[in-house]
Every structure is written in C-alpha cells, then in structure tokens.
Write a protein that holds these residues in place. Sequence first.
Motif, PDB file in Angstrom:
ATOM      1  N   ARG A  30       9.596  47.577  -3.460  1.00 11.41           N
ATOM      2  CA  ARG A  30       8.718  46.950  -4.327  1.00 11.41           C
ATOM      3  C   ARG A  30       8.914  45.276  -4.438  1.00 11.41           C
ATOM      4  NH1 ARG A  30       4.579  46.484  -7.578  1.00 11.41           N
ATOM      5  NH2 ARG A  30       4.809  45.974  -9.723  1.00 11.41           N
ATOM      6  N   ALA A  31      10.281  45.060  -4.541  1.00 12.27           N
ATOM      7  CA  ALA A  31      10.725  43.815  -4.529  1.00 12.27           C
ATOM      8  C   ALA A  31      10.059  42.947  -3.412  1.00 12.27           C
ATOM      9  CB  ALA A  31      12.250  43.445  -4.654  1.00 12.27           C
ATOM     10  N   VAL A  32      10.133  43.421  -2.211  1.00 10.51           N
ATOM     11  CA  VAL A  32       9.736  42.817  -0.901  1.00 10.51           C
ATOM     12  C   VAL A  32       8.481  42.993  -1.052  1.00 10.51           C
ATOM     13  CG1 VAL A  32       9.523  43.136   1.631  1.00 10.51           C
ATOM     14  CG2 VAL A  32      11.664  43.575   0.420  1.00 10.51           C
ATOM     15  N   THR A  42       6.306  32.968   2.309  1.00 11.88           N
ATOM     16  CA  THR A  42       5.948  34.333   3.358  1.00 11.88           C
ATOM     17  C   THR A  42       7.035  35.094   3.825  1.00 11.88           C
ATOM     18  OG1 THR A  42       4.257  32.649   4.255  1.00 11.88           O
ATOM     19  CG2 THR A  42       5.052  34.426   5.819  1.00 11.88           C
ATOM     20  N   VAL A  43       7.271  36.131   3.637  1.00 16.00           N
ATOM     21  CA  VAL A  43       8.377  37.127   4.087  1.00 16.00           C
ATOM     22  C   VAL A  43       8.361  37.167   5.431  1.00 16.00           C
ATOM     23  CG1 VAL A  43       9.123  39.349   4.109  1.00 16.00           C
ATOM     24  CG2 VAL A  43       8.262  38.448   1.840  1.00 16.00           C
ATOM     25  N   VAL A  44       9.378  36.568   5.997  1.00 14.61           N
ATOM     26  CA  VAL A  44       9.593  36.709   7.397  1.00 14.61           C
ATOM     27  C   VAL A  44      10.173  38.048   8.259  1.00 14.61           C
ATOM     28  CG1 VAL A  44      10.607  35.335   9.758  1.00 14.61           C
ATOM     29  CG2 VAL A  44       9.500  34.218   7.716  1.00 14.61           C
ATOM     30  N   ALA A  45      11.210  38.512   7.464  1.00 14.36           N
ATOM     31  CA  ALA A  45      11.949  39.589   7.976  1.00 14.36           C
ATOM     32  C   ALA A  45      12.769  40.317   6.999  1.00 14.36           C
ATOM     33  CB  ALA A  45      12.836  39.240   9.214  1.00 14.36           C
ATOM     34  N   SER A  46      13.229  41.461   7.257  1.00 16.30           N
ATOM     35  CA  SER A  46      14.116  42.012   6.271  1.00 16.30           C
ATOM     36  C   SER A  46      15.118  42.726   6.941  1.00 16.30           C
ATOM     37  CB  SER A  46      13.291  42.815   5.101  1.00 16.30           C
ATOM     38  OG  SER A  46      12.634  43.954   5.778  1.00 16.30           O
ATOM     39  N   ASN A  64      21.593  47.613  -1.046  1.00 20.63           N
ATOM     40  CA  ASN A  64      21.423  46.370  -0.761  1.00 20.63           C
ATOM     41  C   ASN A  64      20.358  45.832   0.600  1.00 20.63           C
ATOM     42  OD1 ASN A  64      23.185  45.206  -2.816  1.00 20.63           O
ATOM     43  ND2 ASN A  64      24.317  46.871  -1.664  1.00 20.63           N
ATOM     44  N   ALA A  65      19.772  44.723   0.399  1.00 21.03           N
ATOM     45  CA  ALA A  65      19.040  44.347   1.747  1.00 21.03           C
ATOM     46  C   ALA A  65      18.859  42.590   1.603  1.00 21.03           C
ATOM     47  CB  ALA A  65      17.670  45.150   1.787  1.00 21.03           C
ATOM     48  N   LEU A  66      18.703  42.147   2.774  1.00 26.88           N
ATOM     49  CA  LEU A  66      18.464  40.686   2.504  1.00 26.88           C
ATOM     50  C   LEU A  66      16.791  40.486   3.415  1.00 26.88           C
ATOM     51  CD1 LEU A  66      20.306  37.884   2.466  1.00 26.88           C
ATOM     52  CD2 LEU A  66      20.581  38.047   4.794  1.00 26.88           C
ATOM     53  N   VAL A  67      16.390  39.349   2.707  1.00 27.23           N
ATOM     54  CA  VAL A  67      14.908  39.208   2.970  1.00 27.23           C
ATOM     55  C   VAL A  67      14.893  37.606   3.594  1.00 27.23           C
ATOM     56  CG1 VAL A  67      12.660  38.970   2.365  1.00 27.23           C
ATOM     57  CG2 VAL A  67      14.033  40.888   1.693  1.00 27.23           C
ATOM     58  N   GLU A  68      14.390  37.369   4.631  1.00 30.87           N
ATOM     59  CA  GLU A  68      14.257  36.020   5.167  1.00 30.87           C
ATOM     60  C   GLU A  68      12.843  35.730   4.766  1.00 30.87           C
ATOM     61  OE1 GLU A  68      13.742  33.422   9.142  1.00 30.87           O
ATOM     62  OE2 GLU A  68      14.479  35.363   9.388  1.00 30.87           O
TER      63      GLU A  68
END
Length: 71
Positions: A30-32, A42-46, A64-68
């Motif tokens: 949901r956060a993404v 713009t979300v580029v990658a996760s 946990n995750a990281l979003v570019e």
Amino acid sequence: MNEGGSAPNQVRAFIGLGSNMGDRLANLRRAVALLSRRAGLTVVASSRVYETEPVGPPQPDYLNALVEVRT
C-alpha cells in the motif's frame, strides 16, 4: 535527459519502508501504491522484502524494503 535517463530537474531518491503491525506485506504494498499516485513522484524500482528483528523493546519482527523514486 541527464545521467540515468531522468528529466533535467529530477532528483533520484531512496525511501526506506518498514512495517511490523497488522498485515505487514499489505502495508508495504500500500505504501508503494500510494507513493506511485503522488504527483511529481515516480516509483522507479523497489527492493526485495526483508524480515528483520526489531531493536529495542519487545515487538514483532519487521518487513522492510527500499523504494527508488524520481522527484
């Protein structure tokens, strides 16, 4: 376009996400999704999702995750 193929005034950024309550994976998804709807971002990658132990008082493990993003 500048280095990395983005528009001239865009900034590359990374956002760390974490959840240890409720449906943790759904919270990250949901956060993404909410980030991807944000004007000017713009979300580029996760990354992959990682499970980690909390630091501090007793509490549930985190996902946990990281979003570019570009903004």
